[in-house]
Design a protein around this motif. Structure first.
Motif, PDB file in Angstrom:
ATOM      1  N   ALA A 139      44.277   6.768  58.312  1.00 22.83           N
ATOM      2  CA  ALA A 139      42.921   7.306  58.410  1.00 22.83           C
ATOM      3  C   ALA A 139      42.042   6.263  59.089  1.00 22.83           C
ATOM      4  O   ALA A 139      41.976   5.121  58.638  1.00 22.83           O
ATOM      5  N   LEU A 141      38.310   6.208  59.929  1.00 27.77           N
ATOM      6  CA  LEU A 141      37.045   6.908  59.766  1.00 27.77           C
ATOM      7  C   LEU A 141      35.891   5.922  59.849  1.00 27.77           C
ATOM      8  O   LEU A 141      35.989   4.792  59.379  1.00 27.77           O
ATOM      9  N   ARG A 143      31.544   5.920  59.242  1.00 30.17           N
ATOM     10  CA  ARG A 143      30.433   6.676  58.661  1.00 30.17           C
ATOM     11  C   ARG A 143      29.355   6.824  59.729  1.00 30.17           C
ATOM     12  O   ARG A 143      28.766   5.852  60.179  1.00 30.17           O
ATOM     13  N   TRP A 148      31.377  11.696  58.252  1.00 32.04           N
ATOM     14  CA  TRP A 148      32.540  10.934  58.715  1.00 32.04           C
ATOM     15  C   TRP A 148      32.988  11.379  60.101  1.00 32.04           C
ATOM     16  O   TRP A 148      33.127  12.564  60.375  1.00 32.04           O
ATOM     17  N   ASP A 149      33.242  10.404  60.960  1.00 33.08           N
ATOM     18  CA  ASP A 149      33.808  10.628  62.285  1.00 33.08           C
ATOM     19  C   ASP A 149      35.114   9.848  62.347  1.00 33.08           C
ATOM     20  O   ASP A 149      35.248   8.786  61.740  1.00 33.08           O
ATOM     21  N   GLY A 150      36.095  10.374  63.093  1.00 34.00           N
ATOM     22  CA  GLY A 150      37.347   9.642  63.248  1.00 34.00           C
ATOM     23  C   GLY A 150      38.545  10.573  63.196  1.00 34.00           C
ATOM     24  O   GLY A 150      38.449  11.761  63.499  1.00 34.00           O
ATOM     25  N   SER A 151      39.677   9.997  62.781  1.00 37.57           N
ATOM     26  CA  SER A 151      40.903  10.797  62.746  1.00 37.57           C
ATOM     27  C   SER A 151      41.726  10.459  61.518  1.00 37.57           C
ATOM     28  O   SER A 151      41.667   9.348  60.982  1.00 37.57           O
TER      29      SER A 151
END
Length: 159
Positions: A139, A141, A143, A148-151
């Motif tokens: 993960a 991520l 903030r 939450w942004d990311g993968s």
């Protein structure tokens, strides 16, 4: 042998009072060694045993709960990779509509998140683990302002 004779001569040369003091000093040293090497560790073990017993009991309860959860997971029917992908896609549409994208690649699936609220992400992950039988491998991520942004990289069930 010579050392023993020298010691006997020295002992005989001491006055009665000095011999008593030497025996007393020797007794104190032996008692101190006995305390340090035998009694103190045993006393410490006796004093810490109830606390350690409580810790072990808590650890046993935790392990029994994990074993029960593992038996529950083992008793569930297998989920195929296609079913898992279908469940993931459906749950993403229902819970994180428009904020997540699923990209399957071989044995893994990557979920890309954009502005997902924490109160939405945690239940979705729990559902993905239980219904689709996936495991979070990675993960990444951050903030953001909107969440939450990311993968998140998921391990799909075996075929």
């Amino acid at each position: 042998m010579i050392l023993w004779l020298n010691w006997q001569n020295t002992w005989s040369a001491l006055a009665r009072r000095e011999r008593v003091l030497v025996w007393l000093a020797l007794t104190v040293v032996v008692a101190g060694l006995l305390w340090r090497l035998a009694l103190a560790p045993a006393l410490q073990t006796v004093q810490t045993a109830p606390k350690r017993g409580d810790q072990l009991a808590q650890q046993l309860q935790s392990m029994q709960a994990m074993a029960a959860a593992a038996r529950e997971w083992q008793g569930r029917p297998k989920v195929s990779r296609e079913d898992a992908l279908r469940v993931l896609a459906t749950s993403l549409q229902q819970r994180l509509a428009g904020r997540a994208q699923l990209t399957p690649t071989g044995e893994r699936a990557t979920v890309t998140l954009s502005g997902v609220a924490p109160e939405l992400l945690a239940p979705w992950l729990a559902q993905a683990r239980s219904a689709a039988r996936v495991v979070v491998l990675q993960a990444r991520l951050t903030r953001g302002v909107n969440g939450w942004d990311g993968s998140i990289v998921l391990q799909l069930p075996p075929p």
